[in-house]
Design a protein around this motif. Structure first.
Motif, PDB file in Angstrom:
ATOM      1  N   SER A 153      12.632 -14.817  48.938  1.00  0.00           N
ATOM      2  CA  SER A 153      13.679 -15.523  49.654  1.00  0.00           C
ATOM      3  C   SER A 153      15.044 -14.923  49.396  1.00  0.00           C
ATOM      4  CB  SER A 153      13.713 -16.994  49.229  1.00  0.00           C
ATOM      5  OG  SER A 153      14.737 -17.685  49.903  1.00  0.00           O
ATOM      6  N   LEU A 154      15.849 -14.885  50.452  1.00  0.00           N
ATOM      7  CA  LEU A 154      17.280 -14.729  50.283  1.00  0.00           C
ATOM      8  C   LEU A 154      17.851 -16.116  50.019  1.00  0.00           C
ATOM      9  CD1 LEU A 154      18.311 -12.238  53.110  1.00  0.00           C
ATOM     10  CD2 LEU A 154      17.921 -11.774  50.699  1.00  0.00           C
ATOM     11  N   MET A 155      18.956 -16.172  49.321  1.00  0.00           N
ATOM     12  CA  MET A 155      19.526 -17.469  48.968  1.00  0.00           C
ATOM     13  C   MET A 155      21.044 -17.402  49.014  1.00  0.00           C
ATOM     14  SD  MET A 155      18.759 -17.181  44.894  1.00  0.00           S
ATOM     15  CE  MET A 155      17.277 -16.221  45.214  1.00  0.00           C
ATOM     16  N   LEU A 156      21.680 -18.548  48.940  1.00  0.00           N
ATOM     17  CA  LEU A 156      23.124 -18.644  48.798  1.00  0.00           C
ATOM     18  C   LEU A 156      23.419 -19.119  47.391  1.00  0.00           C
ATOM     19  CD1 LEU A 156      24.261 -20.274  52.175  1.00  0.00           C
ATOM     20  CD2 LEU A 156      24.043 -17.861  51.580  1.00  0.00           C
ATOM     21  N   SER A 157      24.297 -18.403  46.699  1.00  0.00           N
ATOM     22  CA  SER A 157      24.714 -18.762  45.348  1.00  0.00           C
ATOM     23  C   SER A 157      26.219 -18.928  45.308  1.00  0.00           C
ATOM     24  CB  SER A 157      24.315 -17.672  44.340  1.00  0.00           C
ATOM     25  OG  SER A 157      22.916 -17.566  44.222  1.00  0.00           O
ATOM     26  N   LYS A 160      19.005 -24.895  35.266  1.00  0.00           N
ATOM     27  CA  LYS A 160      20.212 -24.719  36.064  1.00  0.00           C
ATOM     28  C   LYS A 160      19.849 -24.176  37.440  1.00  0.00           C
ATOM     29  CE  LYS A 160      23.160 -24.032  32.053  1.00  0.00           C
ATOM     30  NZ  LYS A 160      24.137 -23.161  31.367  1.00  0.00           N
ATOM     31  N   LEU A 161      20.539 -24.656  38.443  1.00  0.00           N
ATOM     32  CA  LEU A 161      20.255 -24.277  39.819  1.00  0.00           C
ATOM     33  C   LEU A 161      21.278 -23.244  40.259  1.00  0.00           C
ATOM     34  CD1 LEU A 161      18.454 -24.906  42.294  1.00  0.00           C
ATOM     35  CD2 LEU A 161      20.183 -26.593  42.979  1.00  0.00           C
ATOM     36  N   LEU A 162      20.845 -21.996  40.432  1.00  0.00           N
ATOM     37  CA  LEU A 162      21.767 -20.895  40.683  1.00  0.00           C
ATOM     38  C   LEU A 162      21.741 -20.410  42.124  1.00  0.00           C
ATOM     39  CD1 LEU A 162      21.283 -18.896  37.381  1.00  0.00           C
ATOM     40  CD2 LEU A 162      22.902 -20.727  37.918  1.00  0.00           C
ATOM     41  N   GLY A 163      21.142 -21.181  42.997  1.00  0.00           N
ATOM     42  CA  GLY A 163      21.144 -20.821  44.415  1.00  0.00           C
ATOM     43  C   GLY A 163      20.169 -21.691  45.178  1.00  0.00           C
ATOM     44  N   LEU A 164      20.305 -21.677  46.508  1.00  0.00           N
ATOM     45  CA  LEU A 164      19.337 -22.348  47.373  1.00  0.00           C
ATOM     46  C   LEU A 164      18.931 -21.380  48.477  1.00  0.00           C
ATOM     47  CD1 LEU A 164      20.628 -26.018  47.785  1.00  0.00           C
ATOM     48  CD2 LEU A 164      18.604 -25.230  46.551  1.00  0.00           C
ATOM     49  N   PRO A 165      17.641 -21.327  48.804  1.00  0.00           N
ATOM     50  CA  PRO A 165      17.142 -20.350  49.768  1.00  0.00           C
ATOM     51  C   PRO A 165      17.532 -20.680  51.207  1.00  0.00           C
ATOM     52  CG  PRO A 165      15.370 -21.779  49.057  1.00  0.00           C
ATOM     53  CD  PRO A 165      16.554 -22.131  48.216  1.00  0.00           C
ATOM     54  N   VAL A 166      17.805 -19.635  51.965  1.00  0.00           N
ATOM     55  CA  VAL A 166      18.089 -19.801  53.400  1.00  0.00           C
ATOM     56  C   VAL A 166      16.871 -19.455  54.249  1.00  0.00           C
ATOM     57  CG1 VAL A 166      20.568 -19.460  53.217  1.00  0.00           C
ATOM     58  CG2 VAL A 166      19.066 -17.466  53.501  1.00  0.00           C
ATOM     59  N   GLY A 167      15.895 -18.815  53.652  1.00  0.00           N
ATOM     60  CA  GLY A 167      14.698 -18.445  54.394  1.00  0.00           C
ATOM     61  C   GLY A 167      13.658 -17.885  53.451  1.00  0.00           C
ATOM     62  N   SER A 168      12.461 -17.671  53.956  1.00  0.00           N
ATOM     63  CA  SER A 168      11.402 -17.098  53.133  1.00  0.00           C
ATOM     64  C   SER A 168      10.770 -15.922  53.857  1.00  0.00           C
ATOM     65  CB  SER A 168      10.317 -18.142  52.825  1.00  0.00           C
ATOM     66  OG  SER A 168       9.570 -18.431  53.986  1.00  0.00           O
ATOM     67  N   ASN A 169      10.193 -15.037  53.081  1.00  0.00           N
ATOM     68  CA  ASN A 169       9.430 -13.947  53.670  1.00  0.00           C
ATOM     69  C   ASN A 169       8.321 -13.547  52.709  1.00  0.00           C
ATOM     70  OD1 ASN A 169      10.929 -12.626  51.695  1.00  0.00           O
ATOM     71  ND2 ASN A 169      12.223 -11.542  53.127  1.00  0.00           N
ATOM     72  N   SER A 170       7.402 -12.761  53.203  1.00  0.00           N
ATOM     73  CA  SER A 170       6.319 -12.260  52.370  1.00  0.00           C
ATOM     74  C   SER A 170       6.014 -10.837  52.806  1.00  0.00           C
ATOM     75  CB  SER A 170       5.075 -13.140  52.519  1.00  0.00           C
ATOM     76  OG  SER A 170       4.102 -12.783  51.551  1.00  0.00           O
ATOM     77  N   MET A 171       5.419 -10.075  51.934  1.00  0.00           N
ATOM     78  CA  MET A 171       5.062  -8.711  52.306  1.00  0.00           C
ATOM     79  C   MET A 171       3.986  -8.724  53.383  1.00  0.00           C
ATOM     80  SD  MET A 171       6.853  -6.369  50.802  1.00  0.00           S
ATOM     81  CE  MET A 171       5.874  -4.876  50.914  1.00  0.00           C
ATOM     82  N   GLY A 172       4.148  -7.845  54.342  1.00  0.00           N
ATOM     83  CA  GLY A 172       3.162  -7.693  55.396  1.00  0.00           C
ATOM     84  C   GLY A 172       2.904  -6.218  55.646  1.00  0.00           C
ATOM     85  N   TYR A 173       1.917  -5.932  56.475  1.00  0.00           N
ATOM     86  CA  TYR A 173       1.638  -4.552  56.849  1.00  0.00           C
ATOM     87  C   TYR A 173       1.927  -4.411  58.340  1.00  0.00           C
ATOM     88  CZ  TYR A 173      -0.434   0.055  56.895  1.00  0.00           C
ATOM     89  OH  TYR A 173      -0.610   1.407  57.015  1.00  0.00           O
ATOM     90  N   ILE A 174       3.013  -3.735  58.661  1.00  0.00           N
ATOM     91  CA  ILE A 174       3.436  -3.579  60.056  1.00  0.00           C
ATOM     92  C   ILE A 174       2.675  -2.412  60.670  1.00  0.00           C
ATOM     93  CG2 ILE A 174       5.399  -3.355  61.609  1.00  0.00           C
ATOM     94  CD1 ILE A 174       5.469  -5.776  59.662  1.00  0.00           C
TER      95      ILE A 174
END
Length: 430
Positions: free
Chosen positions: A309-313, A147-161
């Motif tokens: 990712s954040l997504m829209l559900s 089942k498809l419960l959302g679609l991503p609006v963007g991606s991110n990954s952990m970084g060291y700022i």
């Protein structure tokens, strides 16, 4: 120049796809039929968390949507992160959630198990929603038991700022593949030469500890619980307290005093772990220049990183699943929406939007270059599942690590409380 940029982007898509092809999660959801069969105008409700700038961008995007689809009106609501979920919990429990929400992997299983989320798969099959042209693997990010419960609006990954001026002053240069021993040595040099703590203190960041565990072949979560032991966390938090007391990590009391500004942006530390797309806040809050350094490693190779990712559900009680699908499709595919949103919610997830947004500011260019680099180097791995109750566990981890750092509990006491609360959270959400 244009051609070169597109070659670089296609290279990123290909590399990211190779690492993410097996991404997937597991649980349940349900759907319904559209309430607009007669063709009359409908209103759907869309809720998200964020600040005023995100609201401005989203409202501008919605204006475009309503112009293209004049029979669908979108009523909006946004809150700060914690307030958003408190309100949504109340709405979901009362049977009146918004039609569309901004969502995150931490909450997928929880609300899937409660049948709160809409299965978007029928809308894909009906042609109302496209899963084409996503950076390979991301379209499966919210796929649970087919089942498809959302679609991503963007991606991110952990970084060291990092504060680049402090690193330059101390003569420390982070390089891909640097080890934790080299990271600690660099922080000691920074402390000695600048008087500033090397790090703000990563002990309360669940996703930082997940990286450390993944580098050791473990993970913070398994499908149904925790992927580490009490002794693992006791050792980690005991080490953290040693660095707080030595001044290598920022004083928790001083860090608390500058909130909501981060310790690094306030000049209290030379670096801190966070999501790469959060880099924008440092330029806005701080007075130095900031960059995204590579994640330190155990063996010089494995970073434990993945794309989040954040997504829209959609929500299962919506009376307008077709309109919900139409709205989500527009928000994740329309090129102009990509240009408006930029990297506010991460690097854009579909090729239409990824290609449409032309980063002009230094921070957006940094974020794009960082994600391109980690994709091309092949360090990205599949995300591990977040079981139902993960949101409660993350909150407990943050709270108890903070209490420990303020000497309100010993590492052993904090760990014992954490495992007790985690067990309760998993049991309650089983």
């Amino acid at each position: 120049m244009r051609t070169s940029r597109h070659v670089e982007r296609r290279s990123f898509l290909k590399a990211a796809g190779a690492s993410l092809a097996t991404v997937g999660l597991t649980a349940a959801g349900c759907g319904g039929t559209s309430g607009s069969a007669g063709g009359g105008p409908v209103t759907i409700r869309y809720a998200w968390w964020g600040a005023d700038d995100r609201a401005k961008r989203i409202n501008e995007s919605i204006a475009l949507f309503e112009k293209k689809y004049p029979k669908i009106k979108v009523k909006t609501d946004f809150q700060p992160y914690l307030d958003f979920w408190k309100k949504f919990n109340t709405q979901a429990a009362g049977g009146n959630p918004p039609d569309v929400i901004q969502n995150a992997v931490t909450f997928l299983r929880k609300y899937a198990a409660r049948n709160v989320l809409l299965d978007l798969r029928p809308q894909v099959e009906a042609g109302n929603l496209s899963t084409d042209n996503f950076r390979s693997g991301l379209e499966k990010f919210a796929e649970i038991d087919g089942k498809l419960l959302g679609l991503p609006v963007g991606s991110n990954s952990m970084g060291y700022i990092i504060d680049e001026k402090l690193y330059d002053k101390a003569g420390v240069t982070p390089e891909p593949g640097w080890t934790w021993d080299e990271w600690y040595a660099g922080m000691r040099k920074i402390k000695s030469r600048t008087g500033v703590a090397g790090d703000s203190g990563p002990h309360s960041i669940m996703y930082y500890y997940d990286l450390r565990l993944r580098q050791q072949g473990k993970a913070f979560f398994t499908e149904d619980g925790l992927g580490f032991t009490e002794s693992d966390l006791t050792a980690e938090w005991t080490e953290a307290m040693k660095h707080i007391r030595s001044g290598l990590f920022t004083s928790p009391k001083r860090a608390d005093q500058v909130k909501p500004k981060s310790a690094t942006a306030a000049g209290l530390s030379a670096g801190e772990f966070t999501w790469d797309n959060f880099t924008v806040r440092y330029a806005a809050e701080g007075k130095s220049s900031y960059g995204i350094a590579p994640i330190p490693t155990t063996d010089g190779k494995k970073t434990g990183q993945y794309l989040g990712s954040l997504m829209l559900s959609g929500t299962a009680r919506t009376k307008h699943p077709k309109e919900v699908a139409t709205f989500i499709d527009f928000m994740v595919h329309d090129p102009e929406v990509g240009r408006i949103m930029g990297y506010d919610r991460g690097v854009l997830s579909t090729t239409e939007q990824f290609e449409a947004f032309e980063p002009t500011d230094r921070v957006s260019k940094q974020i794009a270059a960082y994600e391109t680099r980690i994709a091309e180097t092949g360090v990205l791995e599949p995300i591990t599942p977040h079981p139902a109750g993960a949101d409660v566990v993350e909150s407990a981890f943050l709270r108890l690590a903070t209490e420990m750092s303020l000497d309100k509990a010993s590492p052993g006491e904090a760990v014992e409380k954490f495992f007790t609360e985690a067990k309760t959270a998993f049991t309650a959400n089983a």
